[in-house]
Design an enzyme around this catalytic site. Structure first.
Site, short mmCIF file in Angstrom:
data_model
loop_
_atom_site.label_atom_id
_atom_site.label_comp_id
_atom_site.label_asym_id
_atom_site.label_seq_id
_atom_site.Cartn_x
_atom_site.Cartn_y
_atom_site.Cartn_z
N LYS A 1 51.92 25.67 50.78
CA LYS A 1 52.68 27.30 50.32
C LYS A 1 52.82 27.75 52.08
O LYS A 1 53.40 27.07 52.76
CB LYS A 1 50.58 26.99 50.99
CG LYS A 1 50.51 28.40 50.06
CD LYS A 1 50.22 28.41 48.01
CE LYS A 1 50.22 29.46 47.64
NZ LYS A 1 50.09 28.64 46.41
P1 NAD Z 1 50.47 39.30 42.17
O1 NAD Z 1 50.82 39.29 42.93
O2 NAD Z 1 51.23 39.07 40.71
O3 NAD Z 1 49.55 39.67 41.36
C1 NAD Z 1 47.94 40.22 41.92
C2 NAD Z 1 46.96 40.91 41.56
O4 NAD Z 1 45.65 41.17 42.12
C3 NAD Z 1 48.09 42.80 41.60
O5 NAD Z 1 47.75 43.08 40.10
C4 NAD Z 1 46.58 42.90 42.59
O6 NAD Z 1 46.82 44.51 41.89
C5 NAD Z 1 45.74 42.94 42.35
N1 NAD Z 1 44.79 42.34 43.04
C6 NAD Z 1 45.18 42.13 44.20
N2 NAD Z 1 43.73 42.25 45.11
C7 NAD Z 1 43.10 42.68 45.12
C8 NAD Z 1 41.83 42.86 45.25
N3 NAD Z 1 41.36 43.04 45.60
N4 NAD Z 1 40.77 43.47 43.93
C9 NAD Z 1 41.53 42.82 42.49
N5 NAD Z 1 42.75 42.44 42.40
C10 NAD Z 1 43.49 42.61 43.31
O7 NAD Z 1 50.29 37.52 42.05
P2 NAD Z 1 49.38 36.58 41.31
O8 NAD Z 1 50.80 35.35 41.35
O9 NAD Z 1 49.43 36.65 39.47
O10 NAD Z 1 48.91 35.85 41.46
C11 NAD Z 1 47.29 36.02 40.86
C12 NAD Z 1 46.82 34.96 41.49
O11 NAD Z 1 46.41 33.75 41.39
C13 NAD Z 1 46.30 34.04 43.22
O12 NAD Z 1 45.81 33.66 43.71
C14 NAD Z 1 47.71 32.51 43.07
O13 NAD Z 1 47.61 31.96 44.09
C15 NAD Z 1 47.67 31.96 41.77
N6 NAD Z 1 48.83 31.76 41.51
C16 NAD Z 1 48.89 31.84 40.53
C17 NAD Z 1 50.63 30.68 40.65
C18 NAD Z 1 52.04 31.95 40.01
O14 NAD Z 1 52.41 30.74 39.02
N7 NAD Z 1 52.23 33.19 39.63
C19 NAD Z 1 50.20 30.16 40.13
C20 NAD Z 1 48.96 29.83 40.50
C21 NAD Z 1 47.72 30.23 40.93
#
Ligand code: NAD
Length: 417
Positions: free
Chosen positions: A107
């Protein structure tokens, strides 16, 4: 009440220790798997638009690479810490092993608030960070991908930077790229599609039908917004959504397509018509059938787990549930589909993207989605079978499968020299 663990790395190690104990791993194997293999800290300057130079700190951590090259996303956030990146790297190791793809875990992250940076500043920061970590990354060694606040454009800048240093294009160094430069069909939706497949399976196992189920999603970024859309397409009624500005709620259902358009136009969900405002804390305890935390870590803790009213929790985010919350939810009979299984769709299609880039041979979207469905449902089935067999929950079932696979690879390869 037991003390809740909020440090993500301590949380990841506690989860690992429990699995290692159940598997009866040797002390030496436990010691190897508890620690990340490599940790790189980089401090680098970026020229801002006003001519000033600001220093930024970034990390790249590889946890274990005995099953294949390191793989894991890059996060831009003011909350990034070395311990958070270590935890996320360790979870990546287990995740790749749960779905059986030949990668180890890694990561990366940069401590910054991307919302305060201009596009040009974001590009310079991304390119310089890619340069700083280029001593670790490469198509055969460590392949980054998007995570919180990073996207296909940022992956494109990083791939281009790495390629400029090599003197030729190296698309396989990074995944989650735009299609035009070797990205894969279906990658943008992949994590959410995986969420849709495991939710469908879990609903079925608990005698619930999508059309009778209500869903609450926390987070409206890549994973949260597309999960909401795909769960709506599965037939569920999405009753609440949220982003960093707070949540929106309508017990009769939210038009997810409208919410997507509204959020794009207004920059957030705040004020979405036909909904009432709820805080992110309230959102987690709304009455619903399925709760999908899709934002960040430590959302379900010892403090709010007693008030959760969902029947199923599908962990789209990494580490949204603390070990204390896990115990409470388990005792209350609430089923948690763990992050290392539920959100593995992203890394699975990243694997497809890497294979396609290496072979210079690209697949159609239906092939990607079919293969993803096969891998996700097979992984879900094996985890559930393991959990039933061992009389434990799905998280421990997933850990028992994953840790045993990584330990086997580590044992067979032996200790060098
Ligand atoms: P992103 O940046 O696209 O979206 C994050 C979202 O969370 C946004 O809508 C933001 O406004 C919201 N957010 C941030 N802080 C917050 C809070 N305190 N309370 C509520 N909402 C809040 O990120 P993403 O890629 O969608 O990732 C989200 C989660 O999924 C993370 O934990 C990431 O590690 C996990 N993840 C992502 C992927 C991927 O392919 N992008 C894969 C596996 C896991």
């Amino acid at each position: 009440m037991a003390i809740d663990i909020l440090n993500p790395y301590e949380m990841a190690v506690a989860q690992f220790d429990e699995a290692a104990e159940r598997l009866g791993l040797s002390q030496a194997m436990r010691a190897i798997l508890r620690k990340p293999k490599r940790e790189l800290i980089v401090n680098f300057p970026v020229r801002m638009d006003n001519g000033d130079v600001e220093m930024f700190t970034g990390y790249r951590v590889q946890h274990n690479i005995n099953r294949g090259p390191a793989k894991g996303g890059i996060r831009f956030s003011p909350e990034v810490s070395l311990d958070e990146v270590r935890a996320l790297a360790m979870w990546m190791t287990w995740k790749c092993a749960v779905v059986g793809i030949p990668f180890g875990g890694a990561k990366g992250g940069v401590l910054c608030d991307p919302h305060t940076l201009s596009r040009a500043e974001l590009e310079r920061l991304s390119r310089r960070y890619a340069t700083e970590i280029s001593i670790l990354i490469g198509p055969n060694s460590d392949i980054p991908a998007p995570d919180m606040n990073t996207n296909p454009q940022i992956m494109a800048w990083m791939m281009d930077t790495f390629s400029m240093h090599q003197g030729y294009s190296v698309p396989a160094v990074i995944t989650g790229k735009p299609l035009a430069i070797g990205g894969s069909e279906g990658r943008l939706e992949a994590t959410a599609r995986g969420i849709q497949y495991v939710t469908r399976e879990a609903l079925h196992d608990h005698g619930m039908k999508p059309e009778d189920s209500t869903v609450v999603v926390q987070g409206f970024g890549n994973v949260g917004s597309i999960s909401a859309r795909l769960l709506h397409e599965l037939g569920c009624t999405v009753i609440a959504l949220s982003d960093i500005s707070g949540g929106v709620y309508n017990p009769d259902g939210i038009d997810v397509h409208h919410a997507l358009r509204y959020s794009k136009e207004h920059g957030s969900l705040k004020g979405l018509p036909n909904t009432e405002h709820v805080t992110n804390a309230e959102l987690l305890t709304l009455p619903c059938d399925v709760l999908v935390p899709a934002a960040l870590e430590n959302q379900l803790t010892g403090r709010n787990a007693t008030q959760v009213k969902a029947r199923l929790i599908i962990e789209a985010a990494n580490g949204p549930t603390t070990p204390e919350a896990d115990r409470i939810l388990n005792n209350r009979g609430i089923v948690v589909v763990p992050d290392i299984l539920a959100n593995a769709g992203g890394v699975t299609v990243s694997y497809f993207e890497w294979v396609q880039d290496l072979q210079r041979f690209f697949w159609a979207e239906h092939e990607i989605n079919d293969r993803l469905e096969t891998i996700m449902t097979r992984a879900y089935r094996s985890v559930r079978e393991k959990a039933l067999q061992q009389e434990t929950n799905l998280r421990m079932g997933a850990y028992l499968l994953a840790v045993a696979r990584v330990a086997e690879a580590t044992e067979i390869r032996g200790v060098y020299p």
